[in-house]
Motif scaffolding. Sequence first.
Motif, PDB file in Angstrom:
ATOM      1  N   VAL A  27      30.478  45.773  40.260  1.00  0.00           N
ATOM      2  CA  VAL A  27      31.039  45.838  38.906  1.00  0.00           C
ATOM      3  C   VAL A  27      29.918  46.052  37.913  1.00  0.00           C
ATOM      4  CG1 VAL A  27      33.079  44.443  39.307  1.00  0.00           C
ATOM      5  CG2 VAL A  27      30.935  43.324  38.756  1.00  0.00           C
ATOM      6  N   HIS A  28      30.277  46.595  36.818  1.00  0.00           N
ATOM      7  CA  HIS A  28      29.403  46.916  35.704  1.00  0.00           C
ATOM      8  C   HIS A  28      27.960  47.231  36.099  1.00  0.00           C
ATOM      9  CE1 HIS A  28      28.827  42.516  35.549  1.00  0.00           C
ATOM     10  NE2 HIS A  28      30.111  42.420  35.491  1.00  0.00           N
ATOM     11  N   HIS A  57      30.759  36.810  41.642  1.00  0.00           N
ATOM     12  CA  HIS A  57      31.011  38.014  40.842  1.00  0.00           C
ATOM     13  C   HIS A  57      30.775  39.268  41.667  1.00  0.00           C
ATOM     14  CE1 HIS A  57      31.342  35.747  36.995  1.00  0.00           C
ATOM     15  NE2 HIS A  57      30.834  34.858  37.822  1.00  0.00           N
ATOM     16  N   THR A  60      36.505  42.780  42.825  1.00  0.00           N
ATOM     17  CA  THR A  60      37.483  42.394  41.809  1.00  0.00           C
ATOM     18  C   THR A  60      37.515  40.868  41.726  1.00  0.00           C
ATOM     19  OG1 THR A  60      38.765  44.314  42.539  1.00  0.00           O
ATOM     20  CG2 THR A  60      39.859  42.752  41.053  1.00  0.00           C
ATOM     21  N   GLU A  63      37.063  35.727  36.053  1.00  0.00           N
ATOM     22  CA  GLU A  63      36.079  34.817  35.457  1.00  0.00           C
ATOM     23  C   GLU A  63      36.812  33.749  34.658  1.00  0.00           C
ATOM     24  OE1 GLU A  63      33.374  37.296  33.215  1.00  0.00           O
ATOM     25  OE2 GLU A  63      32.488  38.043  35.080  1.00  0.00           O
ATOM     26  N   ASP A 149      38.703  47.701  34.461  1.00  0.00           N
ATOM     27  CA  ASP A 149      37.983  48.289  35.584  1.00  0.00           C
ATOM     28  C   ASP A 149      36.562  48.599  35.106  1.00  0.00           C
ATOM     29  OD1 ASP A 149      38.075  50.654  34.153  1.00  0.00           O
ATOM     30  OD2 ASP A 149      39.388  51.700  35.559  1.00  0.00           O
ATOM     31  N   ASP A 150      35.785  49.300  35.933  1.00  0.00           N
ATOM     32  CA  ASP A 150      34.380  49.533  35.575  1.00  0.00           C
ATOM     33  C   ASP A 150      34.208  50.550  34.450  1.00  0.00           C
ATOM     34  OD1 ASP A 150      33.683  47.720  37.449  1.00  0.00           O
ATOM     35  OD2 ASP A 150      32.895  49.148  38.912  1.00  0.00           O
ATOM     36  N   VAL A 154      33.031  44.999  29.011  1.00  0.00           N
ATOM     37  CA  VAL A 154      33.622  43.775  28.457  1.00  0.00           C
ATOM     38  C   VAL A 154      32.964  43.423  27.130  1.00  0.00           C
ATOM     39  CG1 VAL A 154      33.837  41.284  28.848  1.00  0.00           C
ATOM     40  CG2 VAL A 154      34.391  42.875  30.670  1.00  0.00           C
ATOM     41  N   GLU A 175      37.353  41.368  36.115  1.00  0.00           N
ATOM     42  CA  GLU A 175      36.472  42.533  36.166  1.00  0.00           C
ATOM     43  C   GLU A 175      36.628  43.223  37.525  1.00  0.00           C
ATOM     44  OE1 GLU A 175      32.568  40.953  35.340  1.00  0.00           O
ATOM     45  OE2 GLU A 175      32.927  41.034  33.191  1.00  0.00           O
TER      46      GLU A 175
END
Length: 213
Positions: A27-28, A57, A60, A63, A149-150, A154, A175
Motif C-alpha cells: 500500500v501507498h 499494515h 488490504t 486501521e 485503494d492505492d 489518505v 487502505e
Amino acid sequence: MVDFSKYRVVDLSAEVVPGVLSGERYVHGSGRRRFELRRFVYAPDGTFMNWVETETHVGTHVECPSHYLEGGKDVSSLPLVTFMGEAVVVDAKRKRAEPINPVDLESEGVREGDILLMFSGRSGEDRPFIGTETAKWLVETRVKMVGVDDSIAVEAKGSMATHEYLLGNDIPIIEGLCNLEELRRKRVLFIALPLRVRGLDSSWVRAVALEEL
Ligand SMILES: [Zn+2]
C-alpha cells in the motif's frame, strides 16, 4: 434469508503473496514490508501449520484508533457493526494532485452512517488526497468508515489530519482496497472484518462488496 443469486459479490481485497514485498503490491508505494510464512509439522497429528511473520499494515487492512492514538481503541474493541454497512462508491478520477473536497462528497450523496469507498485510477504524485477540511467534514457528517485503494492518498503531504480526525473519532480507515472500479452500483453493501485480536492496532481484512444485480 439473503438470496445471493440477486447480488454480485466483488472481492475488494489485495492478494498477498508471501515474501518481502514492496511498492504497488503493498500500500501507498514506499518501503518494503514483510509477509513471511514458514510451514511446520504439528507433531501430535502430523498436520501442517504456518508461522506468520509480518506487520499489520500489509495488503488490504483496516486501521483503528490505536494505530495513531495512545490509548485509542484497537481492532477488537470497536463494535463489529462498524466494519459493515451501506457504502457509497466515489470515483475521483477528475481530480489530479489536489484535494477531494467536502463539496465533491456532498455531490456524491455521502451522508451520515455511510462507508465511503474512494478511488481515482491515478498514481504517484497525481493522486488526489483527503485534505484537512474533508477529514473534518467526514467527522461532522458522521460517516462510519473510509476506504481507499492505492490511487487515493489518505493524507496531504506532510499532514496527518485524516488520521487525527478520523481515528480520533473512532472512524476506521481501510487502505489497500482493490477492484473498486469494477463496481457498477453507486451504493453497495460492504463488509471488511478485522481479526479479533486484543491490542492489535490494525488488521488484515477480506473486504467484499455485495451489489444488487
Ligand atoms: Zn496502514
